[in-house]
Motif scaffolding. Structure first.
Motif, PDB file in Angstrom:
ATOM      1  N   GLU A  44       0.531  -1.216   0.101  1.00  0.00           N
ATOM      2  CA  GLU A  44       0.131  -0.169  -0.001  1.00  0.00           C
ATOM      3  C   GLU A  44       0.932   1.131  -0.229  1.00  0.00           C
ATOM      4  O   GLU A  44       2.101   1.720   0.754  1.00  0.00           O
ATOM      5  CB  GLU A  44      -0.826  -0.342   1.217  1.00  0.00           C
ATOM      6  CG  GLU A  44      -1.841  -1.076   1.232  1.00  0.00           C
ATOM      7  CD  GLU A  44      -2.768  -1.258   2.843  1.00  0.00           C
ATOM      8  OE1 GLU A  44      -3.997  -1.069   2.539  1.00  0.00           O
ATOM      9  OE2 GLU A  44      -2.104  -1.569   3.637  1.00  0.00           O
ATOM     10  N   ILE A  45       0.852   2.153  -0.901  1.00  0.00           N
ATOM     11  CA  ILE A  45       0.991   3.677  -0.634  1.00  0.00           C
ATOM     12  C   ILE A  45       0.459   4.377  -0.977  1.00  0.00           C
ATOM     13  O   ILE A  45      -0.533   4.039  -1.000  1.00  0.00           O
ATOM     14  CB  ILE A  45       1.920   3.384  -2.528  1.00  0.00           C
ATOM     15  CG1 ILE A  45       2.693   2.074  -2.220  1.00  0.00           C
ATOM     16  CG2 ILE A  45       2.422   4.872  -2.588  1.00  0.00           C
ATOM     17  CD1 ILE A  45       3.652   2.454  -3.612  1.00  0.00           C
ATOM     18  N   PHE A  46       0.921   5.804   0.293  1.00  0.00           N
ATOM     19  CA  PHE A  46      -0.367   6.741   0.306  1.00  0.00           C
ATOM     20  C   PHE A  46       0.956   8.142   0.202  1.00  0.00           C
ATOM     21  O   PHE A  46       2.326   8.312   0.525  1.00  0.00           O
ATOM     22  CB  PHE A  46      -0.765   6.368   1.796  1.00  0.00           C
ATOM     23  CG  PHE A  46      -1.109   5.973   2.093  1.00  0.00           C
ATOM     24  CD1 PHE A  46      -2.982   5.656   2.389  1.00  0.00           C
ATOM     25  CD2 PHE A  46      -0.319   4.578   2.457  1.00  0.00           C
ATOM     26  CE1 PHE A  46      -2.915   4.513   2.774  1.00  0.00           C
ATOM     27  CE2 PHE A  46      -1.315   3.409   2.921  1.00  0.00           C
ATOM     28  CZ  PHE A  46      -2.571   2.936   3.357  1.00  0.00           C
ATOM     29  N   GLU A  47       0.428   9.143  -0.948  1.00  0.00           N
ATOM     30  CA  GLU A  47       1.204   9.710  -1.048  1.00  0.00           C
ATOM     31  C   GLU A  47      -0.003  11.491  -0.828  1.00  0.00           C
ATOM     32  O   GLU A  47      -1.679  11.716  -1.269  1.00  0.00           O
ATOM     33  CB  GLU A  47       1.165  10.556  -2.354  1.00  0.00           C
ATOM     34  CG  GLU A  47       1.984   8.786  -3.703  1.00  0.00           C
ATOM     35  CD  GLU A  47       2.371   8.639  -4.896  1.00  0.00           C
ATOM     36  OE1 GLU A  47       1.402  10.034  -5.519  1.00  0.00           O
ATOM     37  OE2 GLU A  47       3.412   7.825  -5.254  1.00  0.00           O
ATOM     38  N   GLY A  98      -0.241  -1.661  -6.910  1.00  0.00           N
ATOM     39  CA  GLY A  98      -0.423  -0.538  -8.142  1.00  0.00           C
ATOM     40  C   GLY A  98      -1.971  -0.373  -8.473  1.00  0.00           C
ATOM     41  O   GLY A  98      -1.457   0.853  -9.202  1.00  0.00           O
ATOM     42  N   ASP A  99      -2.458  -0.446  -7.865  1.00  0.00           N
ATOM     43  CA  ASP A  99      -4.089  -0.102  -8.688  1.00  0.00           C
ATOM     44  C   ASP A  99      -4.732   1.394  -7.865  1.00  0.00           C
ATOM     45  O   ASP A  99      -4.553   1.541  -6.419  1.00  0.00           O
ATOM     46  CB  ASP A  99      -5.250  -0.958  -8.221  1.00  0.00           C
ATOM     47  CG  ASP A  99      -5.171  -2.320  -9.057  1.00  0.00           C
ATOM     48  OD1 ASP A  99      -4.460  -2.103 -10.322  1.00  0.00           O
ATOM     49  OD2 ASP A  99      -5.360  -3.620  -8.495  1.00  0.00           O
ATOM     50  N   PRO A 100      -4.657   3.060  -8.337  1.00  0.00           N
ATOM     51  CA  PRO A 100      -4.562   3.757  -7.703  1.00  0.00           C
ATOM     52  C   PRO A 100      -6.076   4.142  -7.372  1.00  0.00           C
ATOM     53  O   PRO A 100      -7.049   3.266  -7.932  1.00  0.00           O
ATOM     54  CB  PRO A 100      -4.290   4.287  -8.872  1.00  0.00           C
ATOM     55  CG  PRO A 100      -5.122   4.356 -10.223  1.00  0.00           C
ATOM     56  CD  PRO A 100      -4.869   2.305  -9.959  1.00  0.00           C
ATOM     57  N   GLY A 101      -5.989   5.218  -6.941  1.00  0.00           N
ATOM     58  CA  GLY A 101      -7.269   5.503  -5.824  1.00  0.00           C
ATOM     59  C   GLY A 101      -6.864   6.665  -5.049  1.00  0.00           C
ATOM     60  O   GLY A 101      -6.000   6.916  -4.775  1.00  0.00           O
ATOM     61  N   PHE A 102      -8.115   6.644  -3.936  1.00  0.00           N
ATOM     62  CA  PHE A 102      -8.053   7.852  -3.276  1.00  0.00           C
ATOM     63  C   PHE A 102      -8.198   7.534  -2.232  1.00  0.00           C
ATOM     64  O   PHE A 102      -8.998   6.574  -1.923  1.00  0.00           O
ATOM     65  CB  PHE A 102      -7.908   9.375  -3.673  1.00  0.00           C
ATOM     66  CG  PHE A 102      -7.958   9.926  -4.722  1.00  0.00           C
ATOM     67  CD1 PHE A 102      -7.351  10.740  -3.967  1.00  0.00           C
ATOM     68  CD2 PHE A 102      -8.561   9.891  -6.114  1.00  0.00           C
ATOM     69  CE1 PHE A 102      -6.185  11.376  -5.456  1.00  0.00           C
ATOM     70  CE2 PHE A 102      -7.683   9.634  -7.873  1.00  0.00           C
ATOM     71  CZ  PHE A 102      -6.745  10.670  -7.425  1.00  0.00           C
TER      72      PHE A 102
END
Length: 561
Positions: free
Chosen positions: A483-486, A525-529
């Motif tokens: 999981e990646i949070f920007e 790898g799947d993007p979202g918000f």
């Protein structure tokens, strides 16, 4: 005594007595009791003749002995005697009662308490709450009514003058010790009693009791400071007279021993007395000594010079001791956080519990002494009922809780611990949480990851000149999930940075201002918000420092935005 049994008293007033009363507007108690003695003579009813003697004790003019010899038509005699304090009668209960065969004056004791001692044929037969006086006509009844009404108030005053606490010309504690002694409670039973005070804790009294019918010796020990003055009362049950009372808020602060072994903790006590006057006087003495006791306890409470002194005093007061068959061992290490270990061992079985906490998290208003049978403890709770107390099992972090109990050897020790814990909780709460730098924060995030989880905090790629653009990465190595949070730090609501505890894990939950979904989120790898995420840390202290550090960096980012 049979409740319908009445006292037959004749009332005969000659004209000279009535004139004397009219001339003396404020007769003293002696003259009033003498007038009653003269007036109460013989009365003949339809079936009986009563010879009566109303006599006051010369040294105690309120103490009355009323002797009645009843003779029936067959010349059979029965002697009755009533002993009572004239001041115990309630003047507002005096009433004249009439019937076809007799005219009586009835008087009850205050609050209808059984304070009138009754004898039949010389044998004690219990207590009653009422007397009746027979009159030959209404004029005599009214005259008796006036005389009784006049005699009761000065009897109260005379008793108080001799038996009030101020009249005792010695130390009240010595008086109490002298008057707690062997007392008959039944015809064939006596209670052996003895009392002593602890000279180091002058409010602490130990009372020994042993029935002549029982081989078991008992004792009770307590501080006079713990008694509730409104609960003190003198009571009579069958032939037993006693003073009893309870502790404030009915707390179990009274130690009860059987054969010198602590058996229970209770909220009430009872001391036996030989007579009514001493019983009432003892209740007054105890009431006065309660104020003395509270001051003594207050004087012994620790007053730390500063925080370091409070720490030293608390470490000294948190002792190890034995309670019955249980050995209690307590260890504490106070630093930026506090490590506390409690071991309770009974024979071969031992239970060891360890805790880590911050004094500043404790609620000073929720630090209470708790008694469970013979186990005494000081219970503390975290403000807001938050689970900020870390629990360890076999030296490994296990869970978090919102309360904790420190064991005390006795109520006195518990009071010391309670006072020091309150001081430490207040002083630590106002101490600022340390603020670290970005390097410390990154390292703490890495170290805070539990098993099977990796996490790191870094500046976003290409944002070397913008330290407010952050990437948080979390990898579940067991599930192979990344999981990646920007996000921008200035989009995070610093006031909503809450400590989140789940099981043994502790983390910092961050959310955006207005909970807007503006955090760029990638799951494998799947993007979202998203609008929030949680960073885990190794312990509660690190989480608090991380929160303070993030808030500091956040404010810097906003000021530069």
């Amino acid at each position: 005594m049979n409740p319908i049994k009445a006292i037959a008293i004749s009332a005969f007033f000659c004209l000279s007595i009535q004139i004397a009363n009219a001339q003396d507007k404020t007769p003293n108690l002696d003259s009033l009791t003498q007038a009653l003695n003269t007036a109460i003579t013989a009365v003949e009813t339809a079936k009986e003749v009563y010879q009566q003697n109303f006599e006051a004790d010369a040294s105690r003019p309120w103490a009355i002995n009323l002797t009645i010899v009843e003779t029936d038509r067959k010349a059979r005699e029965t002697t009755y005697r009533y002993a009572f304090n004239l001041g115990d009668l309630d003047r507002y209960t005096i009433s004249i009662e009439d019937s076809k065969k007799e005219l009586t004056l009835e008087v009850k004791t205050k609050n209808k308490k059984d304070l009138i001692k009754y004898y039949e044929e010389g044998e004690f037969d219990g207590y009653t709450d009422e007397i009746k006086i027979w009159a030959t006509d209404i004029d005599e009844a009214r005259a008796i009514e006036k005389l009784m009404d006049a005699a009761i108030p000065p009897a109260e005053i005379a008793w108080s003058a001799q038996y009030r606490v101020e009249a005792i010309d010695t130390d009240l504690r010595k008086w109490l010790v002298s008057n707690i002694k062997e007392t008959t409670v039944e015809e064939d039973e006596a209670i052996r009693q003895a009392a002593e005070f602890d000279e180091n804790r002058k409010d602490q009294i130990l009372i020994h009791q042993k029935s002549s019918k029982d081989a078991t010796s008992t004792a009770m020990q307590f501080s006079l400071a713990d008694l509730d003055p409104t609960s003190l009362q003198f009571e009579i049950k069958n032939e037993a007279l006693f003073v009893e009372g309870q502790t404030r808020k009915k707390t179990d602060y009274i130690e009860y021993y059987e054969n010198d072994v602590l058996d229970d903790m209770k909220d009430e006590f009872r001391v036996y007395v030989p007579d009514v006057d001493l019983g009432r006087q003892m209740a007054s003495v105890l009431d006065t000594l309660i104020r003395f006791g509270r001051q003594e306890v207050e004087n012994r409470l620790p007053v730390p010079a500063d925080y370091d002194d409070a720490v030293a005093l608390f470490e000294s007061a948190l002792n190890s001791f034995s309670c019955g068959a249980t050995k209690v061992t307590q260890e504490i290490k106070i630093g930026s956080t506090t490590d506390y270990t409690l071991t309770e061992q009974e024979e071969a079985d031992a239970e060891k519990r360890a805790y880590r906490f911050d004094f500043g998290d404790l609620d000073p208003a929720e630090i209470e002494i708790d008694v469970d049978k013979t186990a005494i403890a000081v219970e503390v709770k975290v403000k807001g009922n938050n689970k900020f107390i870390q629990v360890f099992e076999n030296e490994e972090p296990d869970d978090f809780d919102s309360d904790l109990r420190f064991r005390a050897s006795d109520v006195e020790n518990a009071r010391q611990l309670q006072a020091l814990l309150t001081y430490l909780a207040k002083e630590t709460a106002v101490r600022p949480v340390p603020v670290k730098d970005w390097a410390w924060l990154k390292a703490a995030v890495v170290e805070g990851a539990p098993k099977m989880l990796e996490q790191k905090l870094a500046l976003q790629a290409g944002a070397d000149k913008d330290p407010c653009k952050i990437t948080f990465t979390r990898i579940d190595t067991e599930k192979g999930k990344e999981e990646i949070f920007e996000f921008n730090l200035y989009d995070i609501n610093g006031e909503k940075a809450d400590i989140d505890i789940s099981g043994s894990e502790v983390g910092l939950e961050l959310e955006t201002i207005g909970k807007e979904d503006i955090i760029k989120y990638y799951e494998d790898g799947d993007p979202g918000f998203k609008d929030d995420f949680t960073i885990l840390f190794s312990d509660l202290e690190s989480t608090k420092i991380a929160r303070a550090t993030l808030k500091s960096i956040l404010e810097t980012c906003r000021s530069e935005d």
